[in-house]
Design an enzyme around this catalytic site. Sequence first.
Site, PDB file in Angstrom:
ATOM      1  N   GLY B 155      32.303  29.734  41.525  1.00 29.61           N
ATOM      2  CA  GLY B 155      32.825  31.089  41.660  1.00 29.61           C
ATOM      3  C   GLY B 155      33.522  31.283  42.993  1.00 29.61           C
ATOM      4  O   GLY B 155      33.334  30.512  43.939  1.00 29.61           O
ATOM      5  N   CYS B 156      34.324  32.343  43.065  1.00 26.35           N
ATOM      6  CA  CYS B 156      35.119  32.574  44.280  1.00 26.35           C
ATOM      7  C   CYS B 156      34.234  33.019  45.435  1.00 26.35           C
ATOM      8  O   CYS B 156      34.341  32.493  46.549  1.00 26.35           O
ATOM      9  CB  CYS B 156      36.223  33.591  44.001  1.00 26.35           C
ATOM     10  SG  CYS B 156      35.702  35.088  43.160  1.00 26.35           S
ATOM     11  N   TYR B 157      33.355  33.977  45.194  1.00 26.17           N
ATOM     12  CA  TYR B 157      32.448  34.410  46.260  1.00 26.17           C
ATOM     13  C   TYR B 157      31.570  33.247  46.731  1.00 26.17           C
ATOM     14  O   TYR B 157      31.319  33.067  47.918  1.00 26.17           O
ATOM     15  CB  TYR B 157      31.519  35.518  45.749  1.00 26.17           C
ATOM     16  CG  TYR B 157      32.075  36.902  45.758  1.00 26.17           C
ATOM     17  CD1 TYR B 157      32.504  37.508  46.928  1.00 26.17           C
ATOM     18  CD2 TYR B 157      32.136  37.646  44.579  1.00 26.17           C
ATOM     19  CE1 TYR B 157      32.990  38.811  46.919  1.00 26.17           C
ATOM     20  CE2 TYR B 157      32.619  38.957  44.570  1.00 26.17           C
ATOM     21  CZ  TYR B 157      33.043  39.534  45.748  1.00 26.17           C
ATOM     22  OH  TYR B 157      33.514  40.822  45.749  1.00 26.17           O
TER      23      TYR B 157
END
Lengths: 352, 352, 352, 352
Positions: B155-157
């Site tokens: 995921g990006c976070y």
Amino acid sequence: MASKVRIGVLGASGYTGAELLRLLLGHPRTEIALLTAERRANHEMRDVFPQFSPYPLPKLLAIDDVDWVGAALDLVFCALPHATTQKVVRAIFAQAPAVKVVDLSADFRLSDVAVYARWYGHEHHAPELQSQAVYGLVEIYRREIRHAHLVANPGCYTTCAQLPLVPLLKAKAIEPDEIIIDAKSGMTGAGRAGKEEMIFAEVSEGFHAYGVGHHRHMAELDQEFSRAAGRDITVTFTPHLVPMNRGILATIYVRGRRGRNASELHATLTKVYAKEPFVHVLPFGQTPQTRHVRGSNMIFIGVANDRVAGRAIIISALDNLTKGASGQAVQNMNVMLGFPEPTGLSQVAMFP
Amino acid sequence: MASKVRIGVLGASGYTGAELLRLLLGHPRTEIALLTAERRANHEMRDVFPQFSPYPLPKLLAIDDVDWVGAALDLVFCALPHATTQKVVRAIFAQAPAVKVVDLSADFRLSDVAVYARWYGHEHHAPELQSQAVYGLVEIYRREIRHAHLVANPGCYTTCAQLPLVPLLKAKAIEPDEIIIDAKSGMTGAGRAGKEEMIFAEVSEGFHAYGVGHHRHMAELDQEFSRAAGRDITVTFTPHLVPMNRGILATIYVRGRRGRNASELHATLTKVYAKEPFVHVLPFGQTPQTRHVRGSNMIFIGVANDRVAGRAIIISALDNLTKGASGQAVQNMNVMLGFPEPTGLSQVAMFP
Amino acid sequence: MASKVRIGVLGASGYTGAELLRLLLGHPRTEIALLTAERRANHEMRDVFPQFSPYPLPKLLAIDDVDWVGAALDLVFCALPHATTQKVVRAIFAQAPAVKVVDLSADFRLSDVAVYARWYGHEHHAPELQSQAVYGLVEIYRREIRHAHLVANPGCYTTCAQLPLVPLLKAKAIEPDEIIIDAKSGMTGAGRAGKEEMIFAEVSEGFHAYGVGHHRHMAELDQEFSRAAGRDITVTFTPHLVPMNRGILATIYVRGRRGRNASELHATLTKVYAKEPFVHVLPFGQTPQTRHVRGSNMIFIGVANDRVAGRAIIISALDNLTKGASGQAVQNMNVMLGFPEPTGLSQVAMFP
Amino acid sequence: MASKVRIGVLGASGYTGAELLRLLLGHPRTEIALLTAERRANHEMRDVFPQFSPYPLPKLLAIDDVDWVGAALDLVFCALPHATTQKVVRAIFAQAPAVKVVDLSADFRLSDVAVYARWYGHEHHAPELQSQAVYGLVEIYRREIRHAHLVANPGCYTTCAQLPLVPLLKAKAIEPDEIIIDAKSGMTGAGRAGKEEMIFAEVSEGFHAYGVGHHRHMAELDQEFSRAAGRDITVTFTPHLVPMNRGILATIYVRGRRGRNASELHATLTKVYAKEPFVHVLPFGQTPQTRHVRGSNMIFIGVANDRVAGRAIIISALDNLTKGASGQAVQNMNVMLGFPEPTGLSQVAMFP
């Protein structure tokens, strides 16, 4: 109809100056009698802020050209750059001792002039006035402000952090050594000066922290949090810039003392602020957005559980130009002059 | 000239799909052979993203209409909504066992299907594939990815938080129970669906937190941080929305273990990432801005002293669509197919 | 592998300078051998544009410190402020006559130095060079550019207006005295100087026209439109500022000559630009958006019916920093040095 | 203190509904007695617009659940989607004939129901009411509005174009067949519906035209311009979307009749609007910015010379939610109910 008081605004060409005018033009008890702006002296307000074109307003003066006696002012708002106000206020009081002053700069916020000198790099220019200055966080110091002659209007970041935290520190409800304040501000907090790092293309479509580990607002936080806790406190504080005009949001990480959980912290804040006109505590678990206080004098506060046991997350939001600066300044004026506190400050937030 | 591999992109009408195409059109070793988009099936890519008008691209198909054997693909990127990918990947492998898959959804990121079921509210649809899936954080799992058939793109976070923290946890340099991640993301992280809370007027000129205390990315953080630390860890994590399109900035508050100060943490990260093409550790005390990695596959990491003794502030920044999603997916592809890792990913960030 | 040419960029600390570097770092035939920036001399490029931190680049010099012979450059891009380039180019040619120059300023765009003097308020400093300068709108002057030593890269607004209008004027398809160009630009067109009117809070959340009736780009429009029409033309042109970083959109109102309708104008443009790599004419009735050309060297052009009989609306969109400045400059370089024209310019637009 | 009238707002969950509440909460003569919102029926206003959290307001109802007799309303604002209002107003009048209505939709703006049917694709549902409806452009139809029972509040684009043009057409000062209106609007004009093309990432950092050649507002422009000119007029009108929340700017290109120049057009507008509280004509040559009317009920108008002989450029700016919708609606209410026209509408624009 009640008579009007005569008001001066020094530094009317900046953003807090314009915001003062926006509010004062809607205030039923004030007359704008004097405006100054050093670099724009002898211009009209419409030349520096065209939104005022339809309204009659005094011409902009240079401070040195003001006749303080003849102006017959009741109260002056100083919206001047930091470190320039001390001498100005001394001069005003020398010539017109009855006038009251609300200063929006940082010049009189630190009660200890030695601390001031350490953070600002020069001796305080008016230490005799510092001792009279009252710190203008109305919800905390209302009683002192009523009789004050000189009020130091709090900073925008610090207002946003203090209103949720001071009652909890006073109640000894949170660990004073584990407070982390991650704050985010819109661009008007940086003022109107034309600097490369503030131009649109440098700011839009991006996000960053600044002053990491060393921001001047920390001195003000240290002072007020230590007063509230009854001992010296140092908090972690990181400011960030958001590509928006107005608004501050503080995400605050705390640990409850002696097993106090987030709900109990929420209950404390709800109770303390139950009757405050400008502090709104959201239902437990809800958190605020800056856009919902834009242009209003409200601060919204939310409290939620952290997933880490024993910790809570508190989020507060205000408009840095209104509750964080000029709105709070008008609120201070209302208290100082005996007007009902919400006079002229009842505008609902403008969203969208 | 080296021959090209045949690539499929499932879910090409979303933002990560478009970003994959932007990168793949500049990649010298790939040919875009298949595009799907359920609701826009039988349309051209230019109908859903006009920036592709000048380029010849296959027509958008529905997944059910794909002939997996005839397509003769070497690798498929799945950029489908969460929870829809598991059955699709099973179907692909059933018909075309040699094809490799990089999945950009959360479907295969959690190695324990029970944990998946708890966070996502339903049983995993392809548990037999989950056991083969490799977590695609290249800088940490490069060796495993080389031989993987199915890679779960992070995921990006979590990418933004893991790259600075995993090496410090592995080195036992920070207290694992005092990690606070205050994360801020641009709007493309929320996808392209037309929802009221995502329209311009609801998002611009404002800032807020969401998912306070309960965000699905936490499961992925827990898994990877616990692996790195060698024991279960729960971190505090608060995501916020910034009125910008691209970018994530994570402000991370940590305490050094056994007296390690911020400089020592910085030295550890600098050493670990010295040869990584896409991780750039800034000089000590400097902190990154999201705009300086926009559109690139870089993550910038900065470390600074906190004023509270024993604590440090780490700030990391990446583009959520590039290093946080599609760029990292292409990086995974390069590793899986034996291309030099930076192939097609050397675009400099676009600022302003 | 083909050998590389040695390139200098004068004025690397501005936005067009940074955009040149972004493009040149991805160009397979160029080596960045020299960078200058007067006020930031002796700094590194990463100090003025942190996105270049991961890349090795020459230190920034002051122009006076450059050894033009020793630098052994093949081509120099001048991205200096208007009116400063004339003397610099003369000095370069005096010392290194073989070097070629692409100038991104307005200094060499007006072929008549008397017209230059009238619009810019001072005599041209290098009239002998003006006579050699070729106007660098590649799609119109490609043949002349091939042999040029000094190319005057067109302005961003004028490129956006000329590419749709010049072919129609040449074809005598529209009334030359009824052209109205309503143009809208992002903020990077105004450069990087820190001026009050350019700071974020003055620009965001608002829209306005500027230079109404008297904008310097008009001289360039007059010159090129008059050339195309074969007689003097004066057009109406109004520029506006959009709160965005990149992009120009020109809404152009025209009347067909001798009964030509909008479809016929569209057909003319489609035919003229059929083989151009960077001009894309949309299907009739469709109109472009700036975001779909962002960061690319493309101009998109649309033609639609006006509801007023006999009139048509033409809308063109480009990225002012790419096709409107640095991308077009690289395109000119490719033509001047005999590289395939799209070399290093094939990046797809970055949307979102 | 004067008594208060009882007001209903139908469609309170949209942007014009929220703007009505913002204004009415500061209006000294109104009491908000009824709120409806179909999809959010039985919710509180704070659930759909959290900025109203601190204020007591009636619960949101479905229209079918309203007791029109019991509600005892004096005036109802209809802020419902286009084409839904006709039947609602008929029902209100049937049950509570004394209530007055200000309709913010397009439902009653076209006096000719045949024209309505042609533009909206269905028969008018209440033709008998259409004949009673007064077009609510106060500055033009103030006398008729005073006695109106049903007022059709004008559209935002059309208000911005009509206020500068109607007096010039009436004075036969401009050529009626050469009017080009290039209009630019913020996003709130598109309402609050969650559509893909309205989400932040599709709108920010870009600019485009829409409805080129065929926008419904044209019918309203045709009607009012033809009335003013005394014969049928068709104008060119192109709307564009600006990445901002509030504001419309119209750049209007006209040709003076019988040698009238721009100064004379300016003089005509200055004279006509000399006493209007909400129309401000700037000094000749100055042009307005949308940000300087944001949140206010003002329209600013500027007139400048075009460089093409015989032509002039007129630029007008207003806030589409205030003077372009809800502010103008309150202004209509004030006229209909006999309140001083500026009551509750004196807020200064909020800039920055």
